[in-house]
Design a protein around this motif. Structure first.
Motif, PDB file in Angstrom:
ATOM      1  N   CYS A 102       0.848  -1.190   0.000  1.00 25.59           N
ATOM      2  CA  CYS A 102       0.000   0.000   0.000  1.00 25.59           C
ATOM      3  C   CYS A 102       0.886   1.243   0.000  1.00 25.59           C
ATOM      4  O   CYS A 102       1.760   1.394   0.857  1.00 25.59           O
TER       5      CYS A 102
ATOM      6  N   VAL B 191      -0.085   4.204   0.628  1.00 25.68           N
ATOM      7  CA  VAL B 191      -0.554   5.185   1.606  1.00 25.68           C
ATOM      8  C   VAL B 191      -0.063   4.816   3.014  1.00 25.68           C
ATOM      9  O   VAL B 191       0.613   5.603   3.663  1.00 25.68           O
ATOM     10  N   CYS B 192      -0.395   3.611   3.474  1.00 27.84           N
ATOM     11  CA  CYS B 192      -0.036   3.209   4.844  1.00 27.84           C
ATOM     12  C   CYS B 192       1.265   2.403   4.903  1.00 27.84           C
ATOM     13  O   CYS B 192       1.746   2.102   5.994  1.00 27.84           O
ATOM     14  N   ASN B 193       1.817   2.051   3.756  1.00 32.58           N
ATOM     15  CA  ASN B 193       3.062   1.273   3.648  1.00 32.58           C
ATOM     16  C   ASN B 193       2.968  -0.144   4.185  1.00 32.58           C
ATOM     17  O   ASN B 193       3.986  -0.793   4.411  1.00 32.58           O
ATOM     18  N   ASN B 194       1.754  -0.659   4.390  1.00 35.56           N
ATOM     19  CA  ASN B 194       1.598  -2.046   4.816  1.00 35.56           C
ATOM     20  C   ASN B 194       1.821  -2.974   3.635  1.00 35.56           C
ATOM     21  O   ASN B 194       1.562  -2.616   2.487  1.00 35.56           O
TER      22      ASN B 194
ATOM     23  N   THR C  35      -3.387   1.184  -3.412  1.00 37.62           N
ATOM     24  CA  THR C  35      -4.047   1.561  -2.174  1.00 37.62           C
ATOM     25  C   THR C  35      -4.820   0.374  -1.623  1.00 37.62           C
ATOM     26  O   THR C  35      -5.610  -0.237  -2.337  1.00 37.62           O
ATOM     27  N   CYS C  36      -4.571   0.032  -0.366  1.00 38.31           N
ATOM     28  CA  CYS C  36      -5.258  -1.094   0.264  1.00 38.31           C
ATOM     29  C   CYS C  36      -6.715  -0.720   0.566  1.00 38.31           C
ATOM     30  O   CYS C  36      -7.099   0.454   0.515  1.00 38.31           O
TER      31      CYS C  36
ATOM     32  N   LYS D 272      -8.329  -0.619   3.358  1.00 34.78           N
ATOM     33  CA  LYS D 272      -8.475   0.278   4.504  1.00 34.78           C
ATOM     34  C   LYS D 272      -8.238   1.737   4.105  1.00 34.78           C
ATOM     35  O   LYS D 272      -8.980   2.631   4.480  1.00 34.78           O
ATOM     36  N   CYS D 273      -7.180   1.968   3.315  1.00 40.37           N
ATOM     37  CA  CYS D 273      -6.849   3.332   2.913  1.00 40.37           C
ATOM     38  C   CYS D 273      -7.791   3.864   1.834  1.00 40.37           C
ATOM     39  O   CYS D 273      -7.998   5.084   1.747  1.00 40.37           O
ATOM     40  N   THR D 274      -8.360   3.008   1.028  1.00 42.44           N
ATOM     41  CA  THR D 274      -9.301   3.430  -0.001  1.00 42.44           C
ATOM     42  C   THR D 274     -10.551   4.021   0.638  1.00 42.44           C
ATOM     43  O   THR D 274     -11.152   4.951   0.102  1.00 42.44           O
ATOM     44  N   LYS D 275     -10.933   3.499   1.817  1.00 43.22           N
ATOM     45  CA  LYS D 275     -12.146   3.950   2.505  1.00 43.22           C
ATOM     46  C   LYS D 275     -11.974   5.297   3.189  1.00 43.22           C
ATOM     47  O   LYS D 275     -12.929   5.910   3.615  1.00 43.22           O
ATOM     48  N   LYS D 276     -10.739   5.750   3.347  1.00 46.35           N
ATOM     49  CA  LYS D 276     -10.480   7.013   4.066  1.00 46.35           C
ATOM     50  C   LYS D 276     -10.962   8.194   3.267  1.00 46.35           C
ATOM     51  O   LYS D 276     -10.936   8.309   2.117  1.00 46.35           O
TER      52      LYS D 276
END
Length: 143
Positions: A101, A103-106, A136-137, A139-143
């Motif tokens: 990802c 955005v969050c680097n996970n 984008t994972c 979780k980050c897509t929902k932000k």
């Protein structure tokens, strides 16, 4: 950590002829709780009572035994994830898509995706391969 989970980890260590130490069991429990790969610095922050060298040795022996596999994130940091049951000592079968990802680097192991077969040129022998995707994972897509 539940008793059943602890028993599973103890059995896993027994299978690989490793001593059942508290730090080893804690590393497995922490990695199992996450749905992403975990870096050594992240584990160090969570396990402040375990020194860096001990943690490094635990990760190395787990990787050698086929308990965890290493995958690199977009910054080149090694992350570790628990292997599927078909990994063996010195012979990993973690050939699945790894999603980074941006955005969050996970780093996520996408074990359920089927990968195509690869035909290498004559004379080449692969010991394994890694495929990465970035974006984008969920979780980050929902932000």
């Amino acid at each position: 950590m539940t008793t059943a989970t602890n028993n599973t980890f103890e059995h896993l260590l027994d299978q690989h002829h490793l001593k059942k130490t508290v730090p080893r069991l804690r590393v497995l429990a922490m990695m199992a709780e996450k749905n992403t790969a975990t870096s050594q610095p992240d584990l160090e922050n969570l396990m402040q009572d375990v020194d860096r060298v001990t943690l490094y040795r635990i990760l190395n022996v787990f990787e050698e035994k086929g308990i965890i596999h290493k995958v690199f994130d977009l910054n080149g940091t090694a992350n570790y994830a628990i292997c599927t049951s078909n990994c063996q000592e010195h012979h990993h079968h973690d050939e699945h898509l790894h999603f980074n990802c941006t955005v969050c680097n996970n780093v996520y192991c996408l074990n359920d995706l089927s990968l195509p077969a690869f035909n290498l040129p004559l004379g080449f022998k692969a010991n394994g391969f890694t495929i990465y995707a970035s974006g984008t994972c969920q979780k980050c897509t929902k932000k």
